[in-house]
Design a protein around this motif. Structure first.
Motif, PDB file in Angstrom:
ATOM      1  N   ASP A  10       0.382  41.055 -12.114  1.00  0.00           N
ATOM      2  CA  ASP A  10       0.909  39.707 -12.236  1.00  0.00           C
ATOM      3  C   ASP A  10       0.378  38.925 -11.029  1.00  0.00           C
ATOM      4  O   ASP A  10      -0.160  39.524 -10.084  1.00  0.00           O
ATOM      5  N   LEU A  11       0.556  37.607 -11.020  1.00  0.00           N
ATOM      6  CA  LEU A  11       0.014  36.806  -9.918  1.00  0.00           C
ATOM      7  C   LEU A  11       1.129  36.160  -9.090  1.00  0.00           C
ATOM      8  O   LEU A  11       1.387  36.570  -7.960  1.00  0.00           O
ATOM      9  N   ASP A  12       1.820  35.167  -9.658  1.00  0.00           N
ATOM     10  CA  ASP A  12       2.873  34.466  -8.920  1.00  0.00           C
ATOM     11  C   ASP A  12       4.013  35.415  -8.555  1.00  0.00           C
ATOM     12  O   ASP A  12       4.554  36.119  -9.413  1.00  0.00           O
ATOM     13  N   GLY A  13       4.388  35.421  -7.287  1.00  0.00           N
ATOM     14  CA  GLY A  13       5.499  36.251  -6.854  1.00  0.00           C
ATOM     15  C   GLY A  13       5.136  37.705  -6.664  1.00  0.00           C
ATOM     16  O   GLY A  13       5.965  38.491  -6.207  1.00  0.00           O
ATOM     17  N   THR A  14       3.906  38.070  -7.002  1.00  0.00           N
ATOM     18  CA  THR A  14       3.440  39.454  -6.842  1.00  0.00           C
ATOM     19  C   THR A  14       2.298  39.502  -5.830  1.00  0.00           C
ATOM     20  O   THR A  14       2.389  40.202  -4.821  1.00  0.00           O
ATOM     21  N   LEU A  15       1.236  38.772  -6.096  1.00  0.00           N
ATOM     22  CA  LEU A  15       0.114  38.713  -5.155  1.00  0.00           C
ATOM     23  C   LEU A  15       0.187  37.479  -4.258  1.00  0.00           C
ATOM     24  O   LEU A  15      -0.222  37.524  -3.097  1.00  0.00           O
ATOM     25  N   ILE A  16       0.705  36.388  -4.805  1.00  0.00           N
ATOM     26  CA  ILE A  16       0.693  35.126  -4.054  1.00  0.00           C
ATOM     27  C   ILE A  16       2.076  34.485  -3.995  1.00  0.00           C
ATOM     28  O   ILE A  16       2.890  34.635  -4.908  1.00  0.00           O
ATOM     29  N   ALA A  87      -1.198  34.130   0.349  1.00  0.00           N
ATOM     30  CA  ALA A  87      -1.068  35.526  -0.071  1.00  0.00           C
ATOM     31  C   ALA A  87       0.111  36.148   0.652  1.00  0.00           C
ATOM     32  O   ALA A  87       0.377  35.847   1.817  1.00  0.00           O
ATOM     33  N   TYR A  88       0.835  37.035  -0.042  1.00  0.00           N
ATOM     34  CA  TYR A  88       1.876  37.784   0.644  1.00  0.00           C
ATOM     35  C   TYR A  88       1.231  38.730   1.661  1.00  0.00           C
ATOM     36  O   TYR A  88       0.145  39.269   1.412  1.00  0.00           O
ATOM     37  N   PRO A  89       1.874  38.930   2.802  1.00  0.00           N
ATOM     38  CA  PRO A  89       1.308  39.826   3.817  1.00  0.00           C
ATOM     39  C   PRO A  89       1.004  41.209   3.250  1.00  0.00           C
ATOM     40  O   PRO A  89       1.832  41.802   2.558  1.00  0.00           O
ATOM     41  N   GLY A  90      -0.185  41.679   3.518  1.00  0.00           N
ATOM     42  CA  GLY A  90      -0.584  43.010   3.082  1.00  0.00           C
ATOM     43  C   GLY A  90      -1.269  43.064   1.738  1.00  0.00           C
ATOM     44  O   GLY A  90      -1.895  44.079   1.399  1.00  0.00           O
ATOM     45  N   VAL A  91      -1.173  41.992   0.952  1.00  0.00           N
ATOM     46  CA  VAL A  91      -1.755  42.026  -0.390  1.00  0.00           C
ATOM     47  C   VAL A  91      -3.278  42.073  -0.335  1.00  0.00           C
ATOM     48  O   VAL A  91      -3.912  42.832  -1.079  1.00  0.00           O
ATOM     49  N   GLY A  92      -3.883  41.268   0.523  1.00  0.00           N
ATOM     50  CA  GLY A  92      -5.344  41.272   0.617  1.00  0.00           C
ATOM     51  C   GLY A  92      -5.880  42.651   0.979  1.00  0.00           C
ATOM     52  O   GLY A  92      -6.853  43.127   0.383  1.00  0.00           O
ATOM     53  N   ASP A  93      -5.240  43.309   1.939  1.00  0.00           N
ATOM     54  CA  ASP A  93      -5.668  44.656   2.329  1.00  0.00           C
ATOM     55  C   ASP A  93      -5.486  45.642   1.177  1.00  0.00           C
ATOM     56  O   ASP A  93      -6.341  46.511   0.950  1.00  0.00           O
ATOM     57  N   MET A  94      -4.376  45.518   0.454  1.00  0.00           N
ATOM     58  CA  MET A  94      -4.127  46.403  -0.688  1.00  0.00           C
ATOM     59  C   MET A  94      -5.228  46.264  -1.739  1.00  0.00           C
ATOM     60  O   MET A  94      -5.775  47.266  -2.219  1.00  0.00           O
ATOM     61  N   LEU A  95      -5.563  45.028  -2.088  1.00  0.00           N
ATOM     62  CA  LEU A  95      -6.598  44.807  -3.098  1.00  0.00           C
ATOM     63  C   LEU A  95      -7.950  45.337  -2.630  1.00  0.00           C
ATOM     64  O   LEU A  95      -8.687  45.951  -3.406  1.00  0.00           O
ATOM     65  N   PRO A 182       2.933  52.392 -17.281  1.00  0.00           N
ATOM     66  CA  PRO A 182       3.796  52.536 -16.111  1.00  0.00           C
ATOM     67  C   PRO A 182       3.957  51.175 -15.438  1.00  0.00           C
ATOM     68  O   PRO A 182       3.015  50.365 -15.425  1.00  0.00           O
ATOM     69  N   PHE A 183       5.151  50.931 -14.892  1.00  0.00           N
ATOM     70  CA  PHE A 183       5.416  49.644 -14.258  1.00  0.00           C
ATOM     71  C   PHE A 183       5.871  49.842 -12.824  1.00  0.00           C
ATOM     72  O   PHE A 183       6.756  50.642 -12.542  1.00  0.00           O
ATOM     73  N   TYR A 184       5.233  49.086 -11.918  1.00  0.00           N
ATOM     74  CA  TYR A 184       5.625  49.059 -10.510  1.00  0.00           C
ATOM     75  C   TYR A 184       6.281  47.708 -10.234  1.00  0.00           C
ATOM     76  O   TYR A 184       5.655  46.658 -10.421  1.00  0.00           O
ATOM     77  N   ALA A 185       7.523  47.737  -9.774  1.00  0.00           N
ATOM     78  CA  ALA A 185       8.275  46.520  -9.491  1.00  0.00           C
ATOM     79  C   ALA A 185       8.037  46.095  -8.050  1.00  0.00           C
ATOM     80  O   ALA A 185       8.478  46.762  -7.106  1.00  0.00           O
ATOM     81  N   ALA A 186       7.310  44.991  -7.877  1.00  0.00           N
ATOM     82  CA  ALA A 186       7.066  44.425  -6.549  1.00  0.00           C
ATOM     83  C   ALA A 186       8.311  43.638  -6.146  1.00  0.00           C
ATOM     84  O   ALA A 186       8.645  42.646  -6.776  1.00  0.00           O
ATOM     85  N   THR A 187       8.978  44.086  -5.096  1.00  0.00           N
ATOM     86  CA  THR A 187      10.260  43.467  -4.751  1.00  0.00           C
ATOM     87  C   THR A 187      10.187  42.600  -3.500  1.00  0.00           C
ATOM     88  O   THR A 187      11.184  42.392  -2.825  1.00  0.00           O
ATOM     89  N   TRP A 188       8.988  42.060  -3.214  1.00  0.00           N
ATOM     90  CA  TRP A 188       8.858  41.199  -2.038  1.00  0.00           C
ATOM     91  C   TRP A 188       8.779  39.729  -2.407  1.00  0.00           C
ATOM     92  O   TRP A 188       8.874  38.874  -1.536  1.00  0.00           O
ATOM     93  N   GLY A 189       8.575  39.374  -3.659  1.00  0.00           N
ATOM     94  CA  GLY A 189       8.356  37.981  -4.052  1.00  0.00           C
ATOM     95  C   GLY A 189       9.633  37.253  -4.418  1.00  0.00           C
ATOM     96  O   GLY A 189      10.726  37.816  -4.400  1.00  0.00           O
ATOM     97  N   TYR A 190       9.489  35.980  -4.804  1.00  0.00           N
ATOM     98  CA  TYR A 190      10.668  35.153  -5.088  1.00  0.00           C
ATOM     99  C   TYR A 190      11.322  35.492  -6.422  1.00  0.00           C
ATOM    100  O   TYR A 190      12.473  35.166  -6.647  1.00  0.00           O
ATOM    101  N   GLY A 191      10.600  36.139  -7.316  1.00  0.00           N
ATOM    102  CA  GLY A 191      11.194  36.539  -8.589  1.00  0.00           C
ATOM    103  C   GLY A 191      11.588  37.996  -8.591  1.00  0.00           C
ATOM    104  O   GLY A 191      11.743  38.613  -9.638  1.00  0.00           O
ATOM    105  N   ALA A 192      11.743  38.562  -7.402  1.00  0.00           N
ATOM    106  CA  ALA A 192      11.825  40.005  -7.253  1.00  0.00           C
ATOM    107  C   ALA A 192      12.981  40.641  -8.015  1.00  0.00           C
ATOM    108  O   ALA A 192      14.112  40.165  -7.985  1.00  0.00           O
ATOM    109  N   ILE A 193      12.656  41.737  -8.699  1.00  0.00           N
ATOM    110  CA  ILE A 193      13.663  42.594  -9.306  1.00  0.00           C
ATOM    111  C   ILE A 193      14.370  43.339  -8.173  1.00  0.00           C
ATOM    112  O   ILE A 193      13.718  43.878  -7.284  1.00  0.00           O
TER     113      ILE A 193
END
Length: 216
Positions: A10-16, A87-95, A182-193
């Protein structure tokens, strides 16, 4: 060998973090149309497709009203508005790490395709992704994220057991499950589960981590 040959994001709230740009553009759209939103323009409205969010904020499903608001939103956001995206911190390095390991990366987003491509170019990420899918990539637009992911898998010849989806909202998890991913829930963004809302089989990704995505 990495566990997944393909990872779809996903993009919004996950990567950016696009919240400041999106919210400012909604405010600008209503001002330009001479209308007042029926509910606060806050982070929790971000995520659904543009038309659905404008219907929510305007309290109207009148096509003329929504089309006018959409035009004003696009003018604000696609111009200078999206330049506020970070970008959320760490996302660029992860990609970068995932790409370097030879994992094929893809995007499946509710954001419109044109601003998606602009943002990827702005952040210098376009070359990381093999495929970039958006609801409006075809006419008529795709009906939902589950259909979009299914189309990506089919057109790219990707088996469900070769891929995983990473997102920040319940809708993302449901779309992944609908395609047996498989689903990974990114819990750092504004829509976080929240972790306690994770469903059976969903994995918690509390911070951007290439290692977790390659081995868990």
């Amino acid at each position: 060998m990495p566990r997944h040959a393909h990872i779809i994001f996903d993009l919004d709230g996950t990567l950016i973090d696009s919240a400041p740009a999106i919210l400012a553009s909604f405010v600008a759209a209503f001002a330009a149309a001479g209308r007042i939103p029926v509910r606060p323009v806050t982070d929790d409205v971000i995520g659904p497709p543009l038309t659905e969010t404008l219907q929510l904020l305007s309290g109207s499903d009148d096509p003329a009203v929504i089309d006018t608001l959409a035009d004003h939103f696009k003018a604000a956001y696609d111009g200078d508005g999206l330049k506020q995206t970070t970008a959320y911190p760490g996302v660029g390095d992860m990609l970068e790490q995932l790409h370097r390991q030879g994992i094929a990366l893809h995007i499946a987003t509710n954001k419109r395709l044109a601003p998606t491509l602009k943002i990827l170019d702005l952040l210098g990420w376009r070359t990381y992704f093999d495929a970039i899918y958006a609801l409006d990539m075809v006419t008529p637009r795709l009906p939902n994220k589950a259909t979009m992911i299914g189309r990506l898998l089919a057109e790219r010849g990707i088996a469900a057991n070769q891929a995983a989806y990473v997102g920040d909202r319940l809708e993302d998890g449901e779309a992944a499950s609908a395609n047996a991913l498989p689903f990974y829930a990114a819990t750092w963004g504004y829509g976080a589960i929240t972790p306690d809302a994770l469903r059976s089989g969903w994995m918690h990704l509390p911070t951007p981590s290439a290692d977790r995505l390659m081995t868990d």
